[in-house]
Enzyme design. Structure first.
Site, PDB file in Angstrom:
ATOM      1  N   PHE A  35       0.857  -1.182   0.000  1.00  0.00           N
ATOM      2  CA  PHE A  35       0.000   0.000   0.000  1.00  0.00           C
ATOM      3  C   PHE A  35       0.893   1.232   0.000  1.00  0.00           C
ATOM      4  CE2 PHE A  35      -3.206   2.963   1.741  1.00  0.00           C
ATOM      5  CZ  PHE A  35      -4.198   2.729   0.798  1.00  0.00           C
TER       6      PHE A  35
ATOM      7  N   ASP B 196       2.188  -6.097   7.311  1.00  0.00           N
ATOM      8  CA  ASP B 196       0.970  -5.299   7.382  1.00  0.00           C
ATOM      9  C   ASP B 196      -0.198  -6.233   7.051  1.00  0.00           C
ATOM     10  OD1 ASP B 196      -1.230  -3.640   6.937  1.00  0.00           O
ATOM     11  OD2 ASP B 196      -0.046  -2.046   6.027  1.00  0.00           O
TER      12      ASP B 196
ATOM     13  N   TYR C 115     -10.924  -1.263  10.283  1.00  0.00           N
ATOM     14  CA  TYR C 115     -12.164  -0.789   9.672  1.00  0.00           C
ATOM     15  C   TYR C 115     -12.527  -1.558   8.414  1.00  0.00           C
ATOM     16  CZ  TYR C 115      -8.672   1.989   7.105  1.00  0.00           C
ATOM     17  OH  TYR C 115      -7.566   2.392   6.384  1.00  0.00           O
ATOM     18  N   LYS C 116     -11.696  -2.500   7.998  1.00  0.00           N
ATOM     19  CA  LYS C 116     -11.993  -3.296   6.809  1.00  0.00           C
ATOM     20  C   LYS C 116     -12.728  -4.566   7.231  1.00  0.00           C
ATOM     21  CE  LYS C 116      -7.758  -1.600   4.551  1.00  0.00           C
ATOM     22  NZ  LYS C 116      -8.337  -0.557   3.699  1.00  0.00           N
TER      23      LYS C 116
ATOM     24  N   ARG D 283     -12.327  -3.806  -8.214  1.00  0.00           N
ATOM     25  CA  ARG D 283     -11.923  -4.600  -7.054  1.00  0.00           C
ATOM     26  C   ARG D 283     -13.152  -5.016  -6.245  1.00  0.00           C
ATOM     27  NH1 ARG D 283      -8.196  -2.596  -2.035  1.00  0.00           N
ATOM     28  NH2 ARG D 283     -10.062  -1.369  -1.661  1.00  0.00           N
TER      29      ARG D 283
END
Length: 395
Positions: A113, A182, A207-208, A354
């Site tokens: 990321f 990560d 939060y995912k 995605r």
């Protein structure tokens, strides 16, 4: 066996929406709003500042961290919550670099990321170190004896490609380096085992797939062998051995507590704690099996019905996380049309559609609706409309 019909009922899923974007933001757990409301009315409202002790706000980062530990293959007392993921990346990376004095190379890949790379670039510049970035398939060969830290995101945010955590960690250790992982696109989506992989540090957001809500706090894990030696550059009040002694000099707390920085976000942690209730009784093996079932069905369906798109994720499910992406030259417009039709995924530059599959609440009916809707949009060309080309601030 995990009852996925029951876990699906634990979420508020808007009527008429097929939600395949839990890899960006998980939906709200039904219990979260009442839990937060009670915290505000019974604790903040009535206890005021005494809530730090009476309601346990001060120890909340460790208690919530222990609940996440089970989902990432960590032990009790090894995970702590707080701050943002970028801050936790900075802490873990700086601590890892300090544990390898004399080495000044950080290795990552271009599937990481970008925010992680920004943090690493800034830290490397401040420390006089070097950030090396290679293609994901070149990582193993790029692990050389001058390496200090291998820093990777386990699941690629665009392609869903999953790194071999255990294999690459072992390779880094053979070279005398440390491994930082990560788990932003792993925790709550796949069967993570930090202890089994012998990783050194790990961070992740909540939060995912963990459904903690927008801006929910991040977590950090340190292997016990490093816990009392790690010295992050960012030293905060809550990571002090005795915060309320108000010493002018910093003395790190023992273990993972030293990785705390600022005041805990109590309201956000309360919402996250409610979200983690859904995980009680969920088997990680069942989670992974469900993920593979959903993603395999989606790939098969899309490839049969949508020849206009090309698979952008590994075909082998063992090399894939819980998301699937396809490429289309007008990916942004196609995704906006799809969202307008009630199937929510997201777009990643330059041309990636995605789709995230969250085993707790997605099912095969979601797969079928997504395939049928995408096929219709591509067939009738409804995506080719100026309103679908207007770029929003968040894609």
């Amino acid at each position: 066996m995990t009852d996925f019909a029951a876990t699906r009922r634990a979420f508020h899923l808007p009527r008429g929406i097929t939600y395949l974007d839990g890899n960006s933001l998980g939906p709200m757990p039904v219990a979260a709003s009442d839990r937060v409301a009670r915290m505000m009315s019974d604790e903040w409202s009535e206890m005021l500042i005494t809530g730090w002790n009476k309601a346990g706000w001060y120890v909340q980062p460790r208690k919530v961290g222990d609940r996440i530990a089970r989902l990432i293959g960590a032990g009790p007392g090894q995970v702590v919550m707080g701050d943002t993921l970028s801050i936790k990346v900075f802490q873990a990376l700086s601590a890892a670099m300090a544990l390898r004095p004399g080495r000044r190379v950080i290795l990552s890949d271009n599937g990481n990321f970008p925010s992680d790379l920004y943090v690493a670039e800034g830290l490397a510049r401040a420390m006089g170190a070097e950030l090396r970035v290679v293609a994901p398939e070149e990582v193993e060969a790029a692990i050389t004896p001058d390496l200090a830290v291998l820093m990777l995101t386990e699941v690629d945010y665009r392609t869903g490609r999953r790194h071999d955590m255990a294999g690459l960690t072992a390779r880094a250790h053979d070279a005398g380096a440390l491994a930082l992982w990560d788990l932003a696109h792993s925790a709550g989506a796949v069967d993570v085992d930090l202890t089994g992989a012998d990783a050194d540090f790990a961070v992740g957001c909540t939060y995912k797939y963990l459904n903690g809500g927008p801006g929910a706090p991040a977590f950090i894990w340190t292997h016990p062998r490093h816990a009392d030696a790690a010295q992050p550059i960012l030293q905060g009040w809550m990571g002090h051995d005795a915060p309320f002694a108000f010493d002018l000099g910093y003395r790190p707390a023992p273990g993972i507590e030293r990785m705390r920085v600022g005041t805990p976000p109590v309201i956000a942690l309360t919402a996250l704690d409610a979200a983690l209730d859904v995980w009680d009784g969920v088997s990680l093996a069942d989670l992974r099996a469900r993920s593979i079932e959903l993603t395999e069905a989606f790939i098969k369906g899309v490839e049969a019905a949508c020849p206009e798109v090309a698979l952008n994720s590994p075909r082998d499910p063992a090399r894939r996380g819980s998301q699937v992406s396809f490429r289309h030259p007008q990916g942004y417009a196609v995704m906006q049309a799809l969202i307008a039709a009630g199937v929510v995924g997201d777009f990643r530059a330059p041309d990636v559609l995605r789709f995230g599959f969250a085993p707790l609440y997605n099912d095969l009916d979601d797969v079928g609706r997504a395939v049928d809707t995408l096929a219709r949009i591509l067939r009738d060309g409804s995506w080719d409309d100026e309103r679908f080309r207007q770029r929003a601030a968040v894609t």
